[in-house]
Design a protein around this motif. Structure first.
Motif, mmCIF file in Angstrom:
data_model
loop_
_atom_site.group_PDB
_atom_site.id
_atom_site.type_symbol
_atom_site.label_atom_id
_atom_site.label_comp_id
_atom_site.label_asym_id
_atom_site.label_seq_id
_atom_site.Cartn_x
_atom_site.Cartn_y
_atom_site.Cartn_z
ATOM 1 N N CYS A 101 32.894 -34.112 -7.305
ATOM 2 C CA CYS A 101 31.650 -33.352 -7.386
ATOM 3 C C CYS A 101 30.931 -33.653 -8.702
ATOM 4 C CB CYS A 101 31.934 -31.855 -7.326
ATOM 5 S SG CYS A 101 33.410 -31.400 -6.415
ATOM 6 N N HIS B 32 35.115 -22.944 -8.522
ATOM 7 C CA HIS B 32 33.827 -22.725 -7.852
ATOM 8 C C HIS B 32 33.998 -22.160 -6.446
ATOM 9 C CE1 HIS B 32 33.768 -26.306 -5.128
ATOM 10 N NE2 HIS B 32 34.473 -26.887 -6.079
ATOM 11 N N ASP C 281 40.151 -26.275 -9.315
ATOM 12 C CA ASP C 281 39.229 -26.811 -8.309
ATOM 13 C C ASP C 281 39.967 -27.827 -7.451
ATOM 14 O OD1 ASP C 281 37.211 -27.841 -6.817
ATOM 15 O OD2 ASP C 281 36.077 -28.691 -8.487
ATOM 16 N N ASP D 232 38.665 -27.447 -1.182
ATOM 17 C CA ASP D 232 37.610 -27.567 -2.204
ATOM 18 C C ASP D 232 36.508 -26.551 -1.941
ATOM 19 O OD1 ASP D 232 35.974 -28.458 -4.204
ATOM 20 O OD2 ASP D 232 35.311 -30.246 -3.155
ATOM 21 N N ASN D 233 36.568 -25.300 -2.361
ATOM 22 C CA ASN D 233 37.591 -24.811 -3.245
ATOM 23 C C ASN D 233 37.981 -23.382 -2.864
ATOM 24 O OD1 ASN D 233 39.301 -24.756 -5.538
ATOM 25 N ND2 ASN D 233 37.681 -23.837 -6.754
ATOM 26 N N GLU E 126 28.521 -25.431 -7.872
ATOM 27 C CA GLU E 126 29.234 -26.504 -8.583
ATOM 28 C C GLU E 126 28.962 -27.847 -7.944
ATOM 29 O OE1 GLU E 126 32.668 -29.272 -9.268
ATOM 30 O OE2 GLU E 126 31.873 -28.448 -7.409
ATOM 31 N N GLU E 127 28.852 -27.836 -6.608
ATOM 32 C CA GLU E 127 28.780 -29.100 -5.860
ATOM 33 C C GLU E 127 27.445 -29.824 -6.018
ATOM 34 O OE1 GLU E 127 31.319 -30.345 -4.746
ATOM 35 O OE2 GLU E 127 32.654 -28.955 -3.724
HETATM 36 ZN ZN LIG Z 1 35.365 -28.786 -5.976
#
Ligand SMILES: [Zn+2]
Length: 428
Positions: A100, A237, A319, A257-258, A291-292
């Motif tokens: 990411c 995240h 993560d 994830d996640n 986050e991504e």
């Molecule tokens: Zn992640």
């Protein structure tokens, strides 16, 4: 966000493309178009791209994204782009690095320019001589064995599984989707439920920029009159993404994830309450938004801590924790964009309490929220579930589902135990 221009105005657009004409040489082709338009104008944003990612883009010989302006900084190169271009960059990074992040969003050009001109800011961001963080001296001695050993059996795969199951029931947790907003709010309500008996614990929601998906922050107030001013952060995240299309339209279950990372943060919270633990330092357990898409949520949050000069003594990032991709190792400690002293502390904790095989690895760019904290000069670490080259092949796809790990969290609970050891040993 789009703003519609109703009157005819003169706009000068500059379109630039990065072209590769010979090895290791970038040629910028500048095309200036002057046009009358009544069309809608997308809101531009500034993004900072790390040198490693930029090199990869130029080496790819692809026209990865279009930009309208460029400023070269000492660490990053900044581009002014339309928002849709950031999805192309995310896609490129996911495709080439199976990770990411990799770029970060700034609010506007002045911030870029201030950052470039403000020498002190650069010194601070590189943990320099005048950094307030230098005054903090974390105690990495390991001497809480009886306490840690008594907590480790409390880890619950059953509860962890239930949280993963719930979070993967949202079709997506994409930061711009209604489900993605609801999922983060559910995390907050679950943490409120777990901590309802404690008046030294509270849940806050941090909204970044203009987006609806909040980061969720559980704060456990420190009980020591002096040490309560120092904060230990453990986070991961809550959002998810599908690489085929970065939108709310496609499914992105994000089990490993996640959802798994949030599940072990929740189990850690449950154990803290059940053990009636009153920490000396203030503890914050955080589910980051967005986050991504360039670790936007954590960058905005870490900047607030930097601006307030909050004494964060350590940050642990969780993560992707439930896929054992490396046969020979249970943990891959990421050595770049992290703090070496704290990484060595984590390694000692693994050797002391888990006695499981671990190794070093590198992302080669800011691959998760630890990089945001690291950028603002905080001590952050990221223990990954596998070597990067043996990463979970299902992440960022519709196939990142819980059945891939037989609906169990066997690998994830090793990270819960590491988080317990980290918390109890650092909070002394
Ligand atoms: Zn992640």
């Amino acid at each position: 966000m789009f703003s519609v221009i109703f009157t005819r105005i003169l706009l000068a657009y500059t379109f630039c493309t990065i072209r590769m004409v010979m090895k290791n040489k970038i040629v910028l082709t500048l095309l200036v178009l002057t046009t009358w338009t009544t069309a809608a104008s997308a809101r531009d944003m500034w993004i900072g791209i790390e040198p490693f990612v930029l090199k990869s883009i130029t080496d790819s010989r692809q026209r990865v994204f279009e930009y309208k302006d460029i400023i070269k900084g000492s660490k990053e190169t900044y581009f002014r782009v339309e928002e849709k271009e950031t999805y192309k960059i995310s896609h490129f990074i996911h495709h080439n690095f199976q990770r990411c992040g990799g770029y970060r969003v700034l609010h506007n050009k002045p911030e870029v320019e201030v950052k470039l001109m403000d020498k002190k800011a650069l010194v601070r961001s590189t943990f320099g001589e005048y950094d307030f963080q230098k005054l903090i001296n974390p105690d990495y001695s390991i001497n809480q064995a009886s306490l840690v050993e008594s907590w480790l059996p409390q880890v619950s795969r059953q509860y962890t599984n239930s949280v993963i199951t719930h979070l993967t029931s949202y079709r997506t947790r994409f930061y711009k989707s209604e489900e993605g907003v609801a999922a983060l709010k559910w995390i907050g309500s679950e943490w409120e439920r777990l901590t309802a008996s404690r008046n030294d614990m509270k849940v806050d929601y941090f909204y970044y920029q203009t987006h609806d998906q909040p980061s969720v922050i559980l704060t456990i107030e420190g009980s020591d009159p002096v040490l309560k001013d120092e904060v230990i952060v453990i986070g991961g995240h809550g959002d998810s993404i599908n690489d085929t299309e970065h939108s709310a339209a496609v499914a992105a279950p994000g089990a490993d994830d996640n959802a798994a990372g949030i599940a072990i943060l929740s189990d850690l919270t449950r154990i803290i309450v059940e053990q009636n633990y009153k920490p000396k330092h203030t503890i914050q357990i955080i589910a980051y938004a967005a986050e991504e898409v360039g670790i936007q949520g954590s960058y905005d949050l870490a900047r607030v801590y930097r601006d307030k000069q909050t004494k964060v003594i350590g940050v642990l990032q969780l993560d992707g924790v439930n896929y054992k991709g490396s046969p020979d190792y249970d943990f891959a400690l990421i050595s770049d964009f992290t703090n070496n002293d704290q990484n060595l502390f984590l390694a000692s904790l693994i050797d002391t309490y888990l006695k499981l095989p671990w190794t070093w690895d590198q992302c080669n760019y800011g691959c998760s929220d630890h990089a945001a904290w690291n950028y603002y000069g905080f001590r952050a670490s990221f223990p990954a579930e596998a070597l990067i080259k043996e990463e979970n092949p299902y992440i960022h796809s519709v196939e990142d589902t819980f059945d891939k790990s037989n609906f169990d969290s066997v690998h994830a609970v090793k990270f819960t135990k590491l988080a317990i050891a980290y918390l109890l040993e650092l909070d002394q």
